[in-house]
Design an enzyme around this catalytic site. Structure first.
Site, mmCIF file in Angstrom:
data_model
loop_
_atom_site.group_PDB
_atom_site.id
_atom_site.type_symbol
_atom_site.label_atom_id
_atom_site.label_comp_id
_atom_site.label_asym_id
_atom_site.label_seq_id
_atom_site.Cartn_x
_atom_site.Cartn_y
_atom_site.Cartn_z
ATOM 1 N N GLY A 1 86.085 85.587 76.645
ATOM 2 C CA GLY A 1 86.941 84.509 76.137
ATOM 3 C C GLY A 1 87.955 84.469 77.068
ATOM 4 C CG LEU B 1 86.237 81.118 75.661
ATOM 5 C CD1 LEU B 1 85.054 79.768 74.200
ATOM 6 C CD2 LEU B 1 84.791 81.737 75.838
ATOM 7 C CB SER C 1 86.460 82.038 87.124
ATOM 8 O OG SER C 1 86.720 84.187 86.864
ATOM 9 C CG HIS D 1 83.405 81.037 79.279
ATOM 10 N ND1 HIS D 1 84.733 80.322 79.390
ATOM 11 C CD2 HIS D 1 82.399 81.709 78.962
ATOM 12 C CE1 HIS D 1 84.811 81.974 80.244
ATOM 13 N NE2 HIS D 1 83.864 82.874 80.205
ATOM 14 N NE ARG E 1 87.634 88.913 86.843
ATOM 15 C CZ ARG E 1 88.088 89.857 86.710
ATOM 16 N NH1 ARG E 1 88.914 90.301 87.359
ATOM 17 N NH2 ARG E 1 87.211 90.833 86.167
#
Ligand code: PAF
Length: 281
Positions: A31, A33, A185, A37, A187
């Site tokens: 997730g 996203l 990312s 992705h 993150r």
């Protein structure tokens, strides 16, 4: 787009959508996203008839419980993006659905999971292999797309598919980048604007290392990259390793007509970022 939360529901939905002779493409995700992705989903769409995406933050691959807690969860936003991307089925299970009982399987990846991510995140690839094999068994895809940003993960998955004879084609998806070069990312959401700007240094240094590599040994290039990234006060390198791009074995010298990959992990504040770069000499 069908939203499913249980193994029975996702399997029924797949059977219904796929019928006979339809190729199932699968993109496993945790997730939060982003464009990266969505580019993997586009690749799945080009290579399959029915596209299934899982959204599951897998607890067994986090060696640090705080990292698991802090992992961004944006399910409503994710559902919207998946719908807009033309995904057929999304699987968003509870942990109890994936692990009805504790997963005690051990996977042997040899050297592959003992270095870099495997060394610094003990048990990480065991957890990845547990969830990915479980998802493969549930979804039974013919094609699965994984991002090249997680280069070592991709190598581990290829070995998993090979060792366990999964009849699955693994397609690598190229890394997508922010305008400043930072690898996309989930993150990155946790970086401040200032940190995000400084994190761009990682890509810049890796690109520069490509152009000087031929004049130095791999060890010297590693040292150069680490020093140069660490020079930025916001960044601390955890590792940078140059390896054979297939086996990921560390290399001591360059050989003609061989391809190499340099994989890096860097802390930017308390956010851990990874990236990689190819070398062909
Ligand atoms: O790359 C990821 O997001 C995860 O490691 C994966 C493959 C979805 C397994 O949880």
């Amino acid at each position: 787009m069908l939203k499913t939360h249980t193994v029975n529901a996702v399997q029924a939905a797949i059977q219904n959508a796929a019928g006979q002779n339809k190729k199932i493409g699968f993109v496993p995700t945790m997730g939060a996203l982003h464009q990266g992705h969505l580019s993997l989903i586009d690749i799945a769409k080009e290579n399959a008839d029915v596209v299934v995406v899982s959204v599951f933050v897998n607890p067994t691959q986090f060696n640090d419980p705080k990292d698991f807690e802090k992992y961004p969860r944006t399910i409503d936003d994710d559902f919207r993006k998946l719908e807009e991307s033309g995904v057929d089925i999304v699987f968003n299970p509870e942990t109890s659905e994936i692990y009805p009982e504790e997963d005690i399987r051990n996977f042997d990846f040899g050297l592959l999971d003992k270095m870099m991510e495997g060394k610094h995140r003990p048990g990480h690839f065991e957890g990845v292999a547990q969830v990915v094999s479980r998802l493969f068994d549930i979804v039974k895809p013919q094609v699965v797309v994984f991002g090249e940003k997680d280069y070592q993960q991709l190598a581990v998955i290829k070995k998993l598919v090979n060792d366990y004879n999964y009849p699955i084609e693994i397609i690598p998806g190229p890394t997508l980048r922010e305008a400043n070069g930072l690898a996309m990312s989930s993150r990155n959401e946790r970086l401040t604007a200032d940190e995000r700007a400084n994190a761009a240094v990682i890509r810049a240094v890796l690109l520069e290392s490509q152009s000087i590599a031929g004049n130095y040994t791999p060890a010297q290039v590693e040292e150069w990259v680490i020093k140069k990234v660490n020079h930025n006060p916001h960044l601390t390198v955890e590792y940078f390793q140059i390896s054979d791009n297939e086996t990921l074995r560390p290399v001591t010298g360059w050989q003609e007509n061989c391809d190499y990959v340099g994989c890096i992990a860097v802390f930017c504040g308390d956010v851990r970022l990874i990236d990689n770069i190819k070398y062909s000499l």
